[in-house]
Design an enzyme around this catalytic site. Structure first.
Site, PDB file in Angstrom:
ATOM      1  N   LYS A  51      75.540 -35.035   0.851  1.00  0.00           N
ATOM      2  CA  LYS A  51      75.708 -33.691   0.281  1.00  0.00           C
ATOM      3  C   LYS A  51      75.662 -33.795  -1.237  1.00  0.00           C
ATOM      4  O   LYS A  51      75.182 -32.903  -1.932  1.00  0.00           O
ATOM      5  CB  LYS A  51      77.055 -33.127   0.730  1.00  0.00           C
ATOM      6  CG  LYS A  51      77.362 -31.728   0.222  1.00  0.00           C
ATOM      7  CD  LYS A  51      78.721 -31.259   0.735  1.00  0.00           C
ATOM      8  CE  LYS A  51      79.186 -29.993   0.042  1.00  0.00           C
ATOM      9  NZ  LYS A  51      80.607 -29.713   0.292  1.00  0.00           N
ATOM     10  N   GLN A  52      76.224 -34.885  -1.758  1.00  0.00           N
ATOM     11  CA  GLN A  52      76.344 -34.981  -3.216  1.00  0.00           C
ATOM     12  C   GLN A  52      76.444 -36.443  -3.637  1.00  0.00           C
ATOM     13  O   GLN A  52      76.598 -37.323  -2.800  1.00  0.00           O
ATOM     14  CB  GLN A  52      77.583 -34.234  -3.679  1.00  0.00           C
ATOM     15  CG  GLN A  52      78.888 -34.841  -3.183  1.00  0.00           C
ATOM     16  CD  GLN A  52      79.974 -33.793  -3.067  1.00  0.00           C
ATOM     17  OE1 GLN A  52      80.383 -33.457  -1.962  1.00  0.00           O
ATOM     18  NE2 GLN A  52      80.407 -33.267  -4.185  1.00  0.00           N
ATOM     19  N   TRP A  58      89.456 -32.345  -7.880  1.00  0.00           N
ATOM     20  CA  TRP A  58      89.136 -33.391  -8.860  1.00  0.00           C
ATOM     21  C   TRP A  58      88.232 -32.890  -9.982  1.00  0.00           C
ATOM     22  O   TRP A  58      87.782 -33.679 -10.804  1.00  0.00           O
ATOM     23  CB  TRP A  58      88.503 -34.587  -8.150  1.00  0.00           C
ATOM     24  CG  TRP A  58      87.078 -34.370  -7.688  1.00  0.00           C
ATOM     25  CD1 TRP A  58      86.514 -33.210  -7.282  1.00  0.00           C
ATOM     26  CD2 TRP A  58      86.054 -35.370  -7.612  1.00  0.00           C
ATOM     27  NE1 TRP A  58      85.214 -33.403  -6.928  1.00  0.00           N
ATOM     28  CE2 TRP A  58      84.902 -34.728  -7.129  1.00  0.00           C
ATOM     29  CE3 TRP A  58      86.001 -36.737  -7.891  1.00  0.00           C
ATOM     30  CZ2 TRP A  58      83.695 -35.427  -6.924  1.00  0.00           C
ATOM     31  CZ3 TRP A  58      84.799 -37.410  -7.682  1.00  0.00           C
ATOM     32  CH2 TRP A  58      83.671 -36.764  -7.211  1.00  0.00           C
ATOM     33  N   ASP A  59      87.997 -31.572 -10.043  1.00  0.00           N
ATOM     34  CA  ASP A  59      87.065 -31.041 -11.053  1.00  0.00           C
ATOM     35  C   ASP A  59      87.453 -31.420 -12.472  1.00  0.00           C
ATOM     36  O   ASP A  59      86.611 -31.435 -13.367  1.00  0.00           O
ATOM     37  CB  ASP A  59      86.987 -29.515 -10.932  1.00  0.00           C
ATOM     38  CG  ASP A  59      86.554 -29.085  -9.549  1.00  0.00           C
ATOM     39  OD1 ASP A  59      85.442 -28.591  -9.414  1.00  0.00           O
ATOM     40  OD2 ASP A  59      87.338 -29.281  -8.595  1.00  0.00           O
ATOM     41  N   GLU A  81      80.750 -35.364   1.090  1.00  0.00           N
ATOM     42  CA  GLU A  81      81.502 -34.767   2.196  1.00  0.00           C
ATOM     43  C   GLU A  81      80.718 -34.665   3.504  1.00  0.00           C
ATOM     44  O   GLU A  81      81.251 -34.191   4.504  1.00  0.00           O
ATOM     45  CB  GLU A  81      82.044 -33.396   1.769  1.00  0.00           C
ATOM     46  CG  GLU A  81      83.075 -33.546   0.654  1.00  0.00           C
ATOM     47  CD  GLU A  81      83.735 -32.238   0.251  1.00  0.00           C
ATOM     48  OE1 GLU A  81      83.034 -31.205   0.222  1.00  0.00           O
ATOM     49  OE2 GLU A  81      84.946 -32.254  -0.039  1.00  0.00           O
TER      50      GLU A  81
END
Lengths: 805, 805
Positions: free
Chosen positions: A623-624, A359-360, A498
């Site tokens: 994580k993010q 998805w970058d 994640e």
């Protein structure tokens, strides 16, 4: 040192891999690695997106798949050029005494220069200068120039120039036990004293790659290429040239390489084209001067200028951002406009993730949209071509419409691993990342942003709309109605974070009502509904007929878009917080201090916990960015509208409150996370923005994850940091038919200058903390609307106006 | 019989080839030939433009070329399906007594149906029904349904279904001594009772073609496919199925085929994709209903309606025009939007010209521009990708800029033959057609027309402008200054008229100052100069820098554009006639009557004269429109401006005078000639237009050149006739930002209704001799300007207005 050069003055073998990744050269067609001339590992990274990227062999066996898959492929190494003196050993940097070393990536010119002075075991002093480029003018050409100076000796020298198809993929340590070899050898031939060529074929996808090389030796103005000895082996061919060297005149060697593949357009046969192309190629200097000219034009489109109170900070920031722009253009240059390629998560700079497309794009496209949207269009077409595969995936999973994969392989199939290795514990653990269905919303967001900036109706009509409608249909078939809550819900997914892929003590993977996914889904349905008003009626009826879309289906989308559930819970001050997912509030608070003390770097907490037989699923730890992604993608105005549409309260305070809540609970185990956090902080908390921005900026240049950059740069983070300058600090938003501007420079930043394109207009912005100057270039387009903070102004072409902030 | 069906009620072997060509099915991706099921010649015509089309082997030897060239390739025959009764001979239409035969091409549905009833030597009566389609929905799929009815017998029957890669190119008689075989065989495999696949590779361009086929036998609702015997040979695989047949229930055989090549986008490996695709394909009926739906949408975009005083004429005209539209869409459908293909002169329907790309685009694009300009864009990109090859050609010929070839091969190189065979004399004679430099002007004309209709600035900026500037540069370097006439001139070319390639008694080929070429060149220079005002300034500077274009060069173009020479001579009334070329007036008048008496059909006068040791170069005689092309391409207003710019007199009378002069001297040895003549007559002489139009309409359906249609339909003439209805009779012209309308219906035509697209608007026109009704569909676009005869009106979306003529 200035804002345009990345320089290394020391040769440190430990830093070699990182330097290689950062100094990679490419042109969107191929990228070459910055390997030392003697290294057999240095090869042309063939665009991974061409190749059937996927599981490695081990995982294939585990998963019982039948396709023999292959990774991102290292094309034959064209940089293979070395020498030996007086029949001694071939030059090896490990066996000589390095007296000085200078490596310089000229970011403006996209040329890599290296100089090494050494003393060999026989006491001879020699200097080697090398320049290298991958032509941005001719996508099929690359060039290497090597000068060898005998400082205090005379004698014979043998130069070996090769095309080496025996390369393996060994750039990522944890993949090394897996299948590394992806090239089958084909024909190799020496066809002139200065020319030879090599053909290989990728083992699974059977793409033929042909390289043809000319190697010419020069003494001053005189070409002295002697008749070579030819050395050939399976997948390898080299010319060996014998000549003499003395201190009076250095030996200069030019190697020009042409690369064609069987997938190229407008060719007869790839070998024929490669040989023709290299035979007609200009010499190094001429190639370089055209290369520099085209780069200059690209910089006119992509550059920016900042002034910072701290000059060192200013220079460092500019240099890093330009390095990022360089790598992004090299990965997805104007040359991709005619290729079937996507944006690999790690660029073309390393082997991690094997070239898969994630998805970058969500972080990369906004940069291109406002600079060269034609590139975005091409990359969106890459996704459109894989719509049928996405339909297949939805159907296989029991849903309607189109389900794009989390990790997309060559033909668009899902290639997320089912298991991954925790290097800390040595365990292979289940990987549920394919449950990140939210990538489908990113797809629609990307199409919509592109359309907003360009108003490209042809693209929307023929490609974009069909994807949007099919993705909306997927979402609507993916929701279920909850009789208790009287709302629709989405079960069994993963959000962007994640660390959470299941409820603790639940063996089935997946979480319910991930707030990010649910809200994005609502936004997608609204865009699909909006298409009814935007598309030409002829095309809209065609699409409804082709996709068998009824009025009832649109009505259902409308209904779901109003009654989707968003979970909330209370924070310590009893304020409503958007829950990352349903039940988040029941998780245990994490003892950050304790773990930091125990482990130091806890970015990859998942690995640490798994090795301790624990799991992040138990904790309030991310994580993010997950909920925070919403503040990254939407302005507060747009979010307010979305919440109102759903019948939920939303106030401006919701934003800082959620940011505060989640930032405390994030480990930043992803390079994208810092971009998002910096972005949301900049919008809600000005002083806090710069340090996080500076940290995000360091992701690759300082390799802050300790080794991941050498496995490939992080395209999302690189683009995201540039976009912080471009859209976040400027507050650019393209909504409706208005280009909104709402600047808010972080403390320390005294001005920001950049040029963007919007609906065929070229616009210049000069922003200071108190003022903004806007200029439009003369052109034949109709006027555009620019909103400054809250006021909309119509701009004619050729105007310059200034506004107080 | 109605306006939608092409029907043959008799089986006549002599007509077989013509019928095959006219009943070809395709979808832009592949076209299958309408061969009888028992014929091994019936194969999928692979788009020739993919393939290295070029000289045949003989000519290659003569020209001393080193590339082993190949023609348009017949992909393996997927139609190969036949049967035999009771171990007798395989069905052969020549060995049975044909009782009835019906073949019907349903133009609306693009489905071919055939029924044959026969009595075999053993007295059994059998009926075979067959339907066939090449899916317009799924570009990779084709389907064949065969039902066999035993009318008065029971017994065993063996069905043979094959993929046959042993096909040769034998469709053009005069090529038959040349290299016919273009496929090397690869893997072939039977993978299930109903599925097998075959891989071949083209011999020179090395493109892999994979077909996978499923063959299923049905009795009523029951699938009864038995285990087959597999028959395999080099490049051939077949399944043989044994079953029984009796009069109660026919045997139905469905064969679905998927075709992929190594050039396709979004694939892993072509074999894998073909097998996956065919395994998921729907059954014949489901495929057909989607196929028909998509065709219905295409007809909504491409259809028209006429009313003629003679109902038979009306029906015939509509049917033929629709057949033309069918074939044009099949050759260049929406599927080409993502392919690297051009428009072959003979479609994908036959082997003549070996798939090369000529200037037929000039006649084809105007149709697509006003219906689906996205197709034109894709086809123009095909040319853009070959710009470098055109630069190479200009340089090799000693000029600057870009020189596009007269016959373009796969990678854009010149592939015009150097010799051609006169079948009449058996002589190989020099062919100078490559001197038709005017194709470079056609290229610019095509770009400009597309831009005028769409205002697609992205295309113009990134592709079109560069081609225009490079072609302008070529022309300007190709002109020389004549001190005597004080004007610029163009020497040593051929105009469109292929009867004249040299001056009589001059051994060097080429003519001087061909009026068509000279005037087109002036027009090209003016368009190149106009780009300065149209392109965004940023892009314009980039282009000037990249192409190294100086102000002086633009000034020179301006100068040449004003001082080009156009030759004139006097006609019998002492009026000025535009000379086809300098010195035309000195040629001998041709005795038409004498030759007509002697030879009957004198369309190919060149062959007749050459066989008589004479040459058309001596006579005032044209194969096709040359000067008259000017009146085809430009309105009298635009011509007036061009002549004024050059300082030559021009009055409206110039047009009919020249038409009258040259029409008398034209043999119409080209199908395009009738289109042009009909066009210019319709504009200058209303009553005269219909007969010539009707004749042009017959080019292919009646095969008026006596055998050329079976070698492939004529795309230029097919599109040109449709465009006569679309642009000529309506007087549509797109100039500046205005869509001009100036209807002039030929006598007999009482109304004309059609729907076009212009700048994203959908416009409906209903035209009678006295009135025109214009409707615009609702859409989100800005208003457009429509000029009716001389008055410009602004139209909002969603208006209906009527005008008196």
């Amino acid at each position: 040192m200035n804002g345009w050069k990345l320089v290394y003055e020391e040769f440190t073998p430990q830093q070699e891999a990182l330097r290689e990744a950062l100094c990679t050269l490419g042109n969107g067609y191929f990228a070459s690695r910055g390997a030392a001339p003697e290294s057999s590992a240095g090869g042309i990274h063939y665009p991974g997106t061409y190749i059937a990227g996927c599981y490695n062999r081990l995982q294939t066996q585990i998963a019982g798949e039948t396709i023999e898959n292959e990774s991102l492929v290292n094309a034959p190494n064209w940089l293979a050029l070395t020498f030996r003196i007086e029949d001694g050993d071939w030059f090896d940097v490990g066996n000589v005494n390095v007296l000085s070393y200078h490596q310089e990536l000229d970011i403006k010119k996209a040329i890599l220069t290296r100089t090494i002075r050494f003393c060999d075991p026989d006491g001879r002093h020699t200097r080697v200068d090398q320049r290298r480029l991958v032509s941005i003018e001719h996508p099929h050409l690359a060039a290497l120039e090597t000068s060898i100076h005998a400082e205090d000796w005379s004698g014979s020298i043998e130069v070996r120039s090769a095309l080496d198809g025996q390369v393996v993929n060994a750039g990522v340590e944890r993949y090394r036990d897996l299948n590394k070899r992806h090239l089958n050898s084909g024909t190799a031939e020496s066809i002139a004293d200065d020319t030879f060529w090599l053909e290989v074929e990728t083992s699974q996808s059977r793409i033929r790659i042909v390289q043809a090389a000319t190697t010419r030796l020069w003494r001053g103005e005189q070409c002295i290429t002697p008749a070579p000895a030819v050395d050939q082996a399976e997948g390898y061919i080299a010319h060996h040239y014998q000549t003499r060297l003395d201190p009076q005149q250095p030996l200069r060697i030019e190697k020009i390489v042409a690369l064609y593949t069987s997938r190229d357009h407008a060719i007869s046969e790839s070998g024929l084209e490669a040989r023709k192309s290299v035979s007609e190629a200009a010499a190094f200097d001429a190639l370089a001067s055209r290369h520099i000219m085209v780069w200059k034009q690209l910089w006119q489109r992509f550059d920016f200028d900042i002034e910072h109170d701290d000059p060192e900070e200013e220079e460092k920031t500019e240099r890093t951002l330009r390095l990022h722009i360089l790598h992004l253009i090299q990965t997805t240059s104007p040359h991709v406009m005619d290729l079937d390629v996507g944006v690999p998560a790690r660029g073309l700079h390393g082997e991690a993730y094997r070239g898969h497309i994630f998805w970058d794009e969500l972080f990369v496209f906004p940069l291109f949209n406002l600079r060269m949207p034609e590139i975005t269009r091409a990359l969106l077409c890459y996704r459109y071509r894989r719509l049928n595969e996405a339909r297949r995936a939805a159907q296989a999973a029991g849903y309607r419409g189109a389900l794009y994969p989390w990790q997309s392989g060559s033909n668009g199939r899902e290639e997320s691993q089912r298991l991954h290795l925790n290097p800390k514990s040595g365990n292979w653990i289940p990987d549920n990342s394919r449950l990140q269905r939210h990538i489908n919303a990113a797809m629609v967001y990307n199409i919509w942003q592109y359309y907003q900036v360009t108003r490209d109706m042809e693209f929307l009509s023929f490609y974009g709309a069909e994807m949007i409608l099919e993705i909306a249909r997927f979402w609507s078939s993916f929701t279920s109605y909850n009789d208790e809550s009287k709302r629709y819900e989405i079960l069994n997914v993963m959000g962007p974070d994640e660390y959470h892929d299941a409820y603790p003590h639940d063996r089935r993977p997946g979480l319910n009502n991930n707030a990010y996914t649910n809200l994005m889904m609502v936004w997608v349905l609204l865009r699909a509904l909006e298409l009814r008003d935007i598309l030409p009626s002829q095309r809209f009826s065609e699409l409804c007929q082709t996709l068998n879309l009824s009025k009832e289906e649109f009505a259902h989308w409308d209904e779901v878009s109003r009654r989707m559930i968003i979970p909330f819970h209370k924070d310590e001050h009893d304020n409503d917080i958007i829950s990352q997912f349903e039940g988040y509030e029941k998780l245990t608070e994490f003892d950050w201090q304790d773990y930091r003390k125990k482990y130091g770097d806890i970015q990859r907490l998942d690995r640490i916990l798994e090795a301790d037989d624990d799991t992040p699923n138990r904790y309030k730890v991310s994580k993010q960015a997950d909920v925070l992604m919403l503040f990254y993608l939407f302005s507060s105005e747009e979010l307010g509208e979305l919440f109102a549409h759903l019948g939920y309260p939303f106030e401006y305070e919701t934003i800082p409150r959620n940011i505060d809540y989640y930032l405390k609970r994030t480990s930043h185990g992803s390079t994208l996370s810092r971009v998002v956090n910096s972005w949301v902080l900049a919008r809600s908390n000005r002083p806090g923005a710069w340090p996080l921005f500076a940290e995000a900026l360091d992701s690759d240049v300082a390799d802050i994850q300790g080794g991941t950059t050498s496995e490939g740069i992080h395209t999302g983070a690189m683009a995201g940091t540039v976009d912080l300058i471009q859209r976040c600090f400027t507050g650019i938003e393209t909504r409706g038919d208005v280009l909104w501007l709402n600047p808010s420079l972080p403390e320390g930043l005294s001005s920001l200058t950049l040029t963007i394109r919007y609906r065929q207009h070229v616009l210049g912005f000069h922003i200071t903390p108190s003022r903004v100057r806007i200029s439009t270039e003369p052109c034949a387009e109709k006027p555009i609307k620019i909103g400054i903070v809250t006021d909309v102004n119509e701009f004619q072409p050729g105007e310059v106006r200034e506004f107080q902030l």
